[in-house]
Design a protein around this motif. Structure first.
Motif, PDB file in Angstrom:
ATOM      1  N   LEU A  13      45.484  35.448  47.170  1.00 22.10           N
ATOM      2  CA  LEU A  13      44.270  36.397  46.328  1.00 22.10           C
ATOM      3  C   LEU A  13      43.200  37.047  47.034  1.00 22.10           C
ATOM      4  O   LEU A  13      42.555  37.453  46.332  1.00 22.10           O
ATOM      5  CB  LEU A  13      44.713  34.915  45.769  1.00 22.10           C
ATOM      6  N   GLU A  14      42.522  35.972  48.156  1.00 23.16           N
ATOM      7  CA  GLU A  14      41.459  36.711  48.379  1.00 23.16           C
ATOM      8  C   GLU A  14      41.761  38.047  48.722  1.00 23.16           C
ATOM      9  O   GLU A  14      40.842  39.093  48.899  1.00 23.16           O
ATOM     10  CB  GLU A  14      40.931  35.756  49.591  1.00 23.16           C
ATOM     11  N   LYS A  15      42.694  38.591  49.220  1.00 23.52           N
ATOM     12  CA  LYS A  15      43.050  39.537  49.959  1.00 23.52           C
ATOM     13  C   LYS A  15      43.053  40.618  49.321  1.00 23.52           C
ATOM     14  O   LYS A  15      42.325  41.929  49.130  1.00 23.52           O
ATOM     15  CB  LYS A  15      44.613  39.792  51.050  1.00 23.52           C
ATOM     16  N   VAL A  16      43.838  40.317  47.870  1.00 20.53           N
ATOM     17  CA  VAL A  16      44.380  41.198  46.734  1.00 20.53           C
ATOM     18  C   VAL A  16      42.676  41.088  46.287  1.00 20.53           C
ATOM     19  O   VAL A  16      42.720  42.360  45.490  1.00 20.53           O
ATOM     20  CB  VAL A  16      44.884  40.811  46.366  1.00 20.53           C
ATOM     21  N   ALA A  17      42.235  40.068  46.270  1.00 21.10           N
ATOM     22  CA  ALA A  17      40.510  40.493  45.543  1.00 21.10           C
ATOM     23  C   ALA A  17      39.631  41.733  46.293  1.00 21.10           C
ATOM     24  O   ALA A  17      38.925  42.374  45.946  1.00 21.10           O
ATOM     25  CB  ALA A  17      39.913  39.162  45.238  1.00 21.10           C
ATOM     26  N   LYS A  18      39.641  41.347  47.567  1.00 20.70           N
ATOM     27  CA  LYS A  18      39.241  42.226  48.166  1.00 20.70           C
ATOM     28  C   LYS A  18      39.619  43.509  48.851  1.00 20.70           C
ATOM     29  O   LYS A  18      38.574  44.852  48.290  1.00 20.70           O
ATOM     30  CB  LYS A  18      39.210  41.500  49.730  1.00 20.70           C
ATOM     31  N   ALA A  19      41.084  43.834  48.299  1.00 23.31           N
ATOM     32  CA  ALA A  19      41.572  44.849  48.200  1.00 23.31           C
ATOM     33  C   ALA A  19      40.958  45.767  46.340  1.00 23.31           C
ATOM     34  O   ALA A  19      41.151  47.195  46.773  1.00 23.31           O
ATOM     35  CB  ALA A  19      42.538  45.003  48.118  1.00 23.31           C
ATOM     36  N   LEU A  20      41.471  45.175  45.432  1.00 20.62           N
ATOM     37  CA  LEU A  20      40.347  45.204  44.296  1.00 20.62           C
ATOM     38  C   LEU A  20      39.049  45.853  44.288  1.00 20.62           C
ATOM     39  O   LEU A  20      38.375  46.239  42.478  1.00 20.62           O
ATOM     40  CB  LEU A  20      41.156  44.643  43.067  1.00 20.62           C
ATOM     41  N   GLU A  21      38.237  45.218  44.931  1.00 24.10           N
ATOM     42  CA  GLU A  21      37.222  44.973  44.648  1.00 24.10           C
ATOM     43  C   GLU A  21      36.664  44.217  43.633  1.00 24.10           C
ATOM     44  O   GLU A  21      35.644  44.653  43.157  1.00 24.10           O
ATOM     45  CB  GLU A  21      36.294  46.717  44.850  1.00 24.10           C
ATOM     46  N   VAL A  22      36.888  42.925  43.677  1.00 19.32           N
ATOM     47  CA  VAL A  22      36.718  42.390  42.783  1.00 19.32           C
ATOM     48  C   VAL A  22      36.196  40.204  43.334  1.00 19.32           C
ATOM     49  O   VAL A  22      37.197  40.731  44.506  1.00 19.32           O
ATOM     50  CB  VAL A  22      37.637  41.682  41.573  1.00 19.32           C
ATOM     51  N   THR A  23      35.638  39.622  42.177  1.00 23.03           N
ATOM     52  CA  THR A  23      35.365  38.199  43.426  1.00 23.03           C
ATOM     53  C   THR A  23      36.752  37.722  42.817  1.00 23.03           C
ATOM     54  O   THR A  23      38.134  37.841  41.878  1.00 23.03           O
ATOM     55  CB  THR A  23      34.961  37.832  42.186  1.00 23.03           C
ATOM     56  N   LEU A  24      37.215  36.429  43.653  1.00 21.41           N
ATOM     57  CA  LEU A  24      37.796  35.362  43.492  1.00 21.41           C
ATOM     58  C   LEU A  24      38.670  34.929  41.890  1.00 21.41           C
ATOM     59  O   LEU A  24      39.297  35.177  41.304  1.00 21.41           O
ATOM     60  CB  LEU A  24      38.216  34.723  44.217  1.00 21.41           C
ATOM     61  N   ILE A  25      36.769  34.956  41.699  1.00 20.15           N
ATOM     62  CA  ILE A  25      36.851  34.247  39.877  1.00 20.15           C
ATOM     63  C   ILE A  25      37.498  35.145  38.959  1.00 20.15           C
ATOM     64  O   ILE A  25      38.817  34.708  38.067  1.00 20.15           O
ATOM     65  CB  ILE A  25      36.084  34.059  39.696  1.00 20.15           C
TER      66      ILE A  25
END
Length: 71
Positions: free
Chosen positions: A54-66
């Protein structure tokens, strides 16, 4: 709440965020270093992703994990 409803909701949120940024599943998968089939299963809620995933996806989407849990 059923056990897999969270993963389904997270998957839908990932799809919504991805589409809002104009990315295809293939584009997002490549940014995360995943196979497209894995991204498809993630968005469909058919897998229980790790926090690392989930952290990788959030970073790729440029959003926070939350934001992946904002549904």
């Amino acid at each position: 709440m059923s056990d897999n409803s969270i993963q389904i909701n997270v998957g839908k949120q990932i799809q919504k965020l991805r589409e809002s940024k104009g990315l295809s599943q293939q584009d997002l998968a490549a940014k995360c270093n995943f196979e497209k089939s894995n991204m498809s299963r993630l968005e469909a809620g058919r897998v229980n992703p790790t926090l690392s995933t989930l952290e990788k996806v959030a970073k790729a989407l440029e959003v926070t994990l939350i934001e992946l849990f904002s549904f």
